[in-house]
Write a protein that holds these residues in place. Structure first.
Motif, PDB file in Angstrom:
ATOM      1  N   MET A  60       0.848  -1.196   0.000  1.00  0.00           N
ATOM      2  CA  MET A  60       0.000   0.000   0.000  1.00  0.00           C
ATOM      3  C   MET A  60       0.887   1.251   0.000  1.00  0.00           C
ATOM      4  O   MET A  60       1.824   1.355   0.779  1.00  0.00           O
ATOM      5  N   GLN A  61       0.593   2.164  -0.887  1.00  0.00           N
ATOM      6  CA  GLN A  61       1.410   3.373  -1.000  1.00  0.00           C
ATOM      7  C   GLN A  61       1.231   4.276   0.216  1.00  0.00           C
ATOM      8  O   GLN A  61       0.131   4.437   0.737  1.00  0.00           O
ATOM      9  N   ASP A  62       2.367   4.844   0.679  1.00  0.00           N
ATOM     10  CA  ASP A  62       2.287   5.758   1.810  1.00  0.00           C
ATOM     11  C   ASP A  62       1.494   6.999   1.423  1.00  0.00           C
ATOM     12  O   ASP A  62       1.484   7.424   0.264  1.00  0.00           O
ATOM     13  N   ALA A  63       0.838   7.602   2.422  1.00  0.00           N
ATOM     14  CA  ALA A  63       0.020   8.792   2.166  1.00  0.00           C
ATOM     15  C   ALA A  63       0.869  10.047   2.030  1.00  0.00           C
ATOM     16  O   ALA A  63       0.363  11.096   1.642  1.00  0.00           O
ATOM     17  N   ALA A  64       2.168   9.936   2.351  1.00  0.00           N
ATOM     18  CA  ALA A  64       3.108  11.053   2.192  1.00  0.00           C
ATOM     19  C   ALA A  64       4.407  10.500   1.622  1.00  0.00           C
ATOM     20  O   ALA A  64       5.044   9.658   2.247  1.00  0.00           O
TER      21      ALA A  64
ATOM     22  N   THR B  98      13.327  16.910  -6.709  1.00  0.00           N
ATOM     23  CA  THR B  98      13.087  17.678  -7.928  1.00  0.00           C
ATOM     24  C   THR B  98      14.336  18.493  -8.235  1.00  0.00           C
ATOM     25  O   THR B  98      15.265  18.575  -7.426  1.00  0.00           O
ATOM     26  N   LYS B  99      14.338  19.126  -9.405  1.00  0.00           N
ATOM     27  CA  LYS B  99      15.487  19.951  -9.773  1.00  0.00           C
ATOM     28  C   LYS B  99      15.617  21.172  -8.861  1.00  0.00           C
ATOM     29  O   LYS B  99      16.684  21.787  -8.775  1.00  0.00           O
ATOM     30  N   ASP B 100      14.524  21.520  -8.179  1.00  0.00           N
ATOM     31  CA  ASP B 100      14.547  22.689  -7.296  1.00  0.00           C
ATOM     32  C   ASP B 100      14.727  22.332  -5.821  1.00  0.00           C
ATOM     33  O   ASP B 100      14.801  23.221  -4.974  1.00  0.00           O
ATOM     34  N   GLY B 101      14.763  21.014  -5.513  1.00  0.00           N
ATOM     35  CA  GLY B 101      14.913  20.635  -4.112  1.00  0.00           C
ATOM     36  C   GLY B 101      14.098  19.395  -3.780  1.00  0.00           C
ATOM     37  O   GLY B 101      14.143  18.386  -4.498  1.00  0.00           O
ATOM     38  N   TYR B 102      13.304  19.475  -2.718  1.00  0.00           N
ATOM     39  CA  TYR B 102      12.535  18.326  -2.246  1.00  0.00           C
ATOM     40  C   TYR B 102      11.042  18.646  -2.235  1.00  0.00           C
ATOM     41  O   TYR B 102      10.620  19.760  -1.916  1.00  0.00           O
ATOM     42  N   GLU B 103      10.259  17.611  -2.561  1.00  0.00           N
ATOM     43  CA  GLU B 103       8.815  17.750  -2.597  1.00  0.00           C
ATOM     44  C   GLU B 103       8.195  16.580  -1.849  1.00  0.00           C
ATOM     45  O   GLU B 103       8.641  15.437  -1.979  1.00  0.00           O
ATOM     46  N   ILE B 104       7.168  16.866  -1.063  1.00  0.00           N
ATOM     47  CA  ILE B 104       6.406  15.815  -0.398  1.00  0.00           C
ATOM     48  C   ILE B 104       5.022  15.780  -1.035  1.00  0.00           C
ATOM     49  O   ILE B 104       4.286  16.774  -1.014  1.00  0.00           O
ATOM     50  N   VAL B 105       4.697  14.634  -1.625  1.00  0.00           N
ATOM     51  CA  VAL B 105       3.413  14.466  -2.302  1.00  0.00           C
ATOM     52  C   VAL B 105       2.446  13.766  -1.354  1.00  0.00           C
ATOM     53  O   VAL B 105       2.733  12.665  -0.851  1.00  0.00           O
ATOM     54  N   LEU B 106       1.307  14.407  -1.102  1.00  0.00           N
ATOM     55  CA  LEU B 106       0.296  13.844  -0.214  1.00  0.00           C
ATOM     56  C   LEU B 106      -0.775  13.148  -1.049  1.00  0.00           C
ATOM     57  O   LEU B 106      -1.266  13.712  -2.033  1.00  0.00           O
ATOM     58  N   ASP B 107      -1.136  11.940  -0.658  1.00  0.00           N
ATOM     59  CA  ASP B 107      -2.115  11.140  -1.397  1.00  0.00           C
ATOM     60  C   ASP B 107      -3.488  11.822  -1.337  1.00  0.00           C
ATOM     61  O   ASP B 107      -4.074  11.957  -0.264  1.00  0.00           O
ATOM     62  N   GLU B 108      -3.978  12.235  -2.496  1.00  0.00           N
ATOM     63  CA  GLU B 108      -5.256  12.963  -2.543  1.00  0.00           C
ATOM     64  C   GLU B 108      -6.448  12.095  -2.166  1.00  0.00           C
ATOM     65  O   GLU B 108      -7.531  12.605  -1.845  1.00  0.00           O
ATOM     66  N   ASN B 109      -6.264  10.757  -2.175  1.00  0.00           N
ATOM     67  CA  ASN B 109      -7.381   9.852  -1.863  1.00  0.00           C
ATOM     68  C   ASN B 109      -7.364   9.346  -0.422  1.00  0.00           C
ATOM     69  O   ASN B 109      -8.306   8.687   0.009  1.00  0.00           O
ATOM     70  N   ALA B 110      -6.308   9.642   0.298  1.00  0.00           N
ATOM     71  CA  ALA B 110      -6.193   9.165   1.678  1.00  0.00           C
ATOM     72  C   ALA B 110      -6.962  10.071   2.631  1.00  0.00           C
ATOM     73  O   ALA B 110      -7.226  11.240   2.331  1.00  0.00           O
ATOM     74  N   GLY B 111      -7.292   9.527   3.798  1.00  0.00           N
ATOM     75  CA  GLY B 111      -7.946  10.338   4.813  1.00  0.00           C
ATOM     76  C   GLY B 111      -6.981  11.361   5.394  1.00  0.00           C
ATOM     77  O   GLY B 111      -5.760  11.141   5.412  1.00  0.00           O
TER      78      GLY B 111
ATOM     79  N   LEU C 149       2.864  11.788   7.300  1.00  0.00           N
ATOM     80  CA  LEU C 149       3.785  12.925   7.211  1.00  0.00           C
ATOM     81  C   LEU C 149       4.733  12.935   8.414  1.00  0.00           C
ATOM     82  O   LEU C 149       5.944  13.140   8.264  1.00  0.00           O
ATOM     83  N   LYS C 150       4.176  12.707   9.597  1.00  0.00           N
ATOM     84  CA  LYS C 150       5.025  12.655  10.797  1.00  0.00           C
ATOM     85  C   LYS C 150       6.028  11.508  10.713  1.00  0.00           C
ATOM     86  O   LYS C 150       7.201  11.663  11.074  1.00  0.00           O
ATOM     87  N   LYS C 151       5.563  10.345  10.228  1.00  0.00           N
ATOM     88  CA  LYS C 151       6.450   9.186  10.076  1.00  0.00           C
ATOM     89  C   LYS C 151       7.590   9.501   9.110  1.00  0.00           C
ATOM     90  O   LYS C 151       8.752   9.175   9.372  1.00  0.00           O
ATOM     91  N   LEU C 152       7.253  10.163   7.992  1.00  0.00           N
ATOM     92  CA  LEU C 152       8.266  10.522   7.000  1.00  0.00           C
ATOM     93  C   LEU C 152       9.286  11.492   7.590  1.00  0.00           C
ATOM     94  O   LEU C 152      10.500  11.322   7.427  1.00  0.00           O
ATOM     95  N   LEU C 153       8.806  12.513   8.299  1.00  0.00           N
ATOM     96  CA  LEU C 153       9.708  13.507   8.871  1.00  0.00           C
ATOM     97  C   LEU C 153      10.580  12.911   9.977  1.00  0.00           C
ATOM     98  O   LEU C 153      11.753  13.284  10.118  1.00  0.00           O
TER      99      LEU C 153
END
Length: 227
Positions: free
Chosen positions: A1-5, A10-23, A31-35
């Protein structure tokens, strides 16, 4: 299952993509787990502030939930939020953008003491009396009479232009640049283009030179100037 964060580089730095379908709560937890994981990796390196772009996908987040993202990041001294973006906009913002793209045909009299404020480009067929103001966020094409104050690019867009005969105007403005007109200095007629040059001062040219004055606008109108 894909993580929600999910972290992406990217060429400009870092991006965090949040799953638009997750609660929402699942996203905050991910997000807290990733950080936490990123913080553990950075403990062994020289501390530095890492700024992240947050992409919410096709989900428009409320101001409250965006603030919660900022609150989560506040617990991590080495991390910060650069910007939060989404691929959707509100109905109000959509209407505003459409209005900005529209060319409004205005045929009215603006009298002394009156202000007429318009979003987008304007084809002006009316009359601005001395002491009246025509204030437009886009470009202004003048086919009427202007004896008052005329401003394109309000409040501070210096890439806009005034095209047409405004030799009787009290004052012309583009963005924050302005000038009290003196017809002895500038020959102004129906083919005049008033714009802000590379030195950030008002300048005067001719419609036939529009390709050099504003190449982007010239291309937008198809690269054709009818004489």
């Amino acid at each position: 299952m894909q993580d929600a964060a999910v972290l992406k580089g990217t060429k400009d730095g870092y991006e965090i993509v949040l799953d638009e379908n997750a609660g929402i709560e699942a996203i905050f937890s991910a997000l807290k787990k990733l950080l936490n994981g990123l913080q553990a990796q950075t403990l062994s390196t020289k501390p530095q502030i890492i700024s992240f772009d947050i992409d919410t996908g096709r989900r428009l987040w409320s101001a409250e939930n965006r603030a919660r993202i900022e609150t989560i990041f506040a617990d991590y001294a080495d991390f910060s939020v650069h910007k939060i973006t989404s691929n959707v906009i509100t109905k109000e913002e959509s209407a505003r953008r459409l209005e900005q793209l529209s060319v409004h045909v205005i045929d009215k009299i603006i009298r002394n003491g009156q202000d007429e404020r318009i979003q987008g480009d304007v084809l002006f067929l009316g009359k601005v009396h001395e002491g009246g103001k025509l204030l437009v966020s886009g470009n202004i094409y003048v086919l009427g009479e202007v004896s008052g104050i005329i401003q394109a690019g309000t409040p501070d867009f210096e890439d806009k232009m005034i095209i047409g005969d405004v030799h009787n105007a009290q004052q012309v403005r583009i963005g924050e640049q302005f000038e009290i007109l003196d017809d002895t200095r500038h020959h102004i007629d129906g083919g005049t283009v008033i714009y802000v040059n590379d030195l950030h001062v008002l300048d005067y040219g001719k419609v036939e030179d529009l390709k050099q004055i504003n190449p982007k606008f010239f291309n937008q109108i198809g690269g054709v100037i009818n004489g």
